[in-house]
Design a protein around this motif. Sequence first.
Motif, PDB file in Angstrom:
ATOM      1  N   HIS A  82       0.824  -1.198   0.000  1.00  0.00           N
ATOM      2  CA  HIS A  82       0.000   0.000   0.000  1.00  0.00           C
ATOM      3  C   HIS A  82       0.866   1.259   0.000  1.00  0.00           C
ATOM      4  O   HIS A  82       0.612   2.214  -0.748  1.00  0.00           O
ATOM      5  CB  HIS A  82      -0.908  -0.005   1.238  1.00  0.00           C
ATOM      6  N   ALA A  83       1.911   1.270   0.808  1.00  0.00           N
ATOM      7  CA  ALA A  83       2.766   2.458   0.911  1.00  0.00           C
ATOM      8  C   ALA A  83       3.509   2.731  -0.394  1.00  0.00           C
ATOM      9  O   ALA A  83       3.672   3.891  -0.785  1.00  0.00           O
ATOM     10  CB  ALA A  83       3.764   2.283   2.050  1.00  0.00           C
ATOM     11  N   CYS A  84       3.939   1.683  -1.068  1.00  0.00           N
ATOM     12  CA  CYS A  84       4.803   1.833  -2.244  1.00  0.00           C
ATOM     13  C   CYS A  84       4.045   1.782  -3.563  1.00  0.00           C
ATOM     14  O   CYS A  84       4.659   1.569  -4.627  1.00  0.00           O
ATOM     15  CB  CYS A  84       5.885   0.762  -2.225  1.00  0.00           C
ATOM     16  N   MET A  85       2.751   1.992  -3.516  1.00  0.00           N
ATOM     17  CA  MET A  85       1.989   2.034  -4.764  1.00  0.00           C
ATOM     18  C   MET A  85       2.523   3.152  -5.660  1.00  0.00           C
ATOM     19  O   MET A  85       2.900   4.226  -5.172  1.00  0.00           O
ATOM     20  CB  MET A  85       0.507   2.275  -4.473  1.00  0.00           C
ATOM     21  N   PRO A  86       2.560   2.923  -6.974  1.00  0.00           N
ATOM     22  CA  PRO A  86       2.968   3.991  -7.890  1.00  0.00           C
ATOM     23  C   PRO A  86       2.105   5.233  -7.653  1.00  0.00           C
ATOM     24  O   PRO A  86       0.904   5.158  -7.516  1.00  0.00           O
ATOM     25  CB  PRO A  86       2.705   3.391  -9.273  1.00  0.00           C
ATOM     26  N   GLY A  87       2.734   6.363  -7.580  1.00  0.00           N
ATOM     27  CA  GLY A  87       2.018   7.598  -7.297  1.00  0.00           C
ATOM     28  C   GLY A  87       2.250   8.110  -5.886  1.00  0.00           C
ATOM     29  O   GLY A  87       2.006   9.283  -5.600  1.00  0.00           O
ATOM     30  N   LYS A 251      -8.366   0.234  -5.537  1.00  0.00           N
ATOM     31  CA  LYS A 251      -8.861   1.449  -6.174  1.00  0.00           C
ATOM     32  C   LYS A 251      -7.754   2.124  -6.991  1.00  0.00           C
ATOM     33  O   LYS A 251      -7.992   2.608  -8.111  1.00  0.00           O
ATOM     34  CB  LYS A 251      -9.377   2.411  -5.100  1.00  0.00           C
ATOM     35  N   GLU A 252      -6.551   2.146  -6.450  1.00  0.00           N
ATOM     36  CA  GLU A 252      -5.453   2.759  -7.186  1.00  0.00           C
ATOM     37  C   GLU A 252      -5.128   1.968  -8.443  1.00  0.00           C
ATOM     38  O   GLU A 252      -4.746   2.529  -9.472  1.00  0.00           O
ATOM     39  CB  GLU A 252      -4.231   2.897  -6.290  1.00  0.00           C
ATOM     40  N   LEU A 253      -5.287   0.656  -8.375  1.00  0.00           N
ATOM     41  CA  LEU A 253      -5.082  -0.168  -9.567  1.00  0.00           C
ATOM     42  C   LEU A 253      -6.142   0.146 -10.614  1.00  0.00           C
ATOM     43  O   LEU A 253      -5.848   0.238 -11.816  1.00  0.00           O
ATOM     44  CB  LEU A 253      -5.111  -1.652  -9.184  1.00  0.00           C
ATOM     45  N   GLU A 254      -7.385   0.324 -10.176  1.00  0.00           N
ATOM     46  CA  GLU A 254      -8.444   0.719 -11.104  1.00  0.00           C
ATOM     47  C   GLU A 254      -8.126   2.055 -11.775  1.00  0.00           C
ATOM     48  O   GLU A 254      -8.312   2.225 -12.986  1.00  0.00           O
ATOM     49  CB  GLU A 254      -9.776   0.830 -10.358  1.00  0.00           C
ATOM     50  N   ASP A 255      -7.659   3.007 -10.957  1.00  0.00           N
ATOM     51  CA  ASP A 255      -7.331   4.325 -11.501  1.00  0.00           C
ATOM     52  C   ASP A 255      -6.197   4.238 -12.512  1.00  0.00           C
ATOM     53  O   ASP A 255      -6.188   4.960 -13.522  1.00  0.00           O
ATOM     54  CB  ASP A 255      -6.953   5.280 -10.371  1.00  0.00           C
ATOM     55  N   MET A 256      -5.243   3.358 -12.260  1.00  0.00           N
ATOM     56  CA  MET A 256      -4.152   3.184 -13.210  1.00  0.00           C
ATOM     57  C   MET A 256      -4.656   2.660 -14.536  1.00  0.00           C
ATOM     58  O   MET A 256      -4.219   3.098 -15.609  1.00  0.00           O
ATOM     59  CB  MET A 256      -3.111   2.221 -12.633  1.00  0.00           C
ATOM     60  N   VAL A 257      -5.598   1.715 -14.473  1.00  0.00           N
ATOM     61  CA  VAL A 257      -6.176   1.175 -15.706  1.00  0.00           C
ATOM     62  C   VAL A 257      -6.909   2.271 -16.474  1.00  0.00           C
ATOM     63  O   VAL A 257      -6.803   2.376 -17.704  1.00  0.00           O
ATOM     64  CB  VAL A 257      -7.132   0.009 -15.395  1.00  0.00           C
TER      65      VAL A 257
END
Length: 351
Positions: A82-87, A251-257
């Motif tokens: 979670h901490a190291c998610m892109p962005g 959710k962040e993965l969805e936003d990346m897509v």
Amino acid sequence: MNTEISYIVHKVVAIMDVTYVYAFPIAGQTGVLILTAAPNRPNKNLPSVSDIFAQYPEYRYRVYTEHSARTQLEQGNLFFLHACMPGHLQYCGPDTQAPELLSAAQLHPLLSKARSCFERDYDKAVSFSRGAQFFLEAGQMPLTAFMLHQAFELAYRAAEYVAMGREKVCHRIGTHQQYILAHVPQLGQVFAPEKEPDATLLHLIDRAYHEVRYGAYEIRPEQLTVLQAKLDKVLALTEKEFLLRYYACKKELEDMVQRQAQDSRPLPELAERFRALLGTSGELAPVGNEEDLRQAIHGMIKNYFAEVQGAMQLLDSLIALYREVDKTVDNPGLWYIPAGPEHAAAFTPSI
């Protein structure tokens, strides 16, 4: 990077050999993960780092080595994922080998592993909770207390792993409360040690770990009832903490897509590329001989399909993730069912 994060990064980098700094939102606060190049646990300047963050009480920070972070990511540690998610990256040291610890292609398998790791640890706590119910119905009060202690300890350790990246290896429940208090305040306030009833319960539950096995131990049924209620609260809060971070990653993965789809080149734009290769009158723009034109068209098509392939791989990862988490979307409390008579016969403690 906002002004406060910029100030924090500037101060921390000045006193430690930092490779990465990540900042991420969590439950209305901001978490900060600082990774250092030190081969061992970075203790030397931690007091100075603490002084820096004392000026910003809304920030919750953790300091680890880069090596430790990479190892924990491989093992499915949700805190680091979670901490190291892109962005979330705020700083990357000049000598780092890669601008990010995580790539988009790694997210789906690591998120799946994180869920499996949590289920494994959480299910152990639930099993001991059911064991406590079994022994309570059998009239075995000391063994009930021992099972409750094990359930408390394992639940806290699972929560610490998710919220802080490292569990506290300790058998005292009060110590676990203090350890996690700043990061998950509700879990740090299940017992109120300043109040005599809770202080007594903490003393009793901690004694159970040693005395049930090696000496005489007594506890009243009404005290066990209160402890069971507090355990149910700890289990629920632990699961909630996991789901909060898990679905934040999702959710962040969805936003990346979505961003990938917006940045991709649809077929109409491929046609526009061909028009750009031709003159405005429909004649070929000057690109050299026929072989030059052939190579230009080939390169254009190759680049286009490489972009499409990248987008489809990310989409496939997201679809697979949706399939795995579908069973918890409508029922976030699916994994934990408080122990009761209907579960007692099927109890099998697992460690």
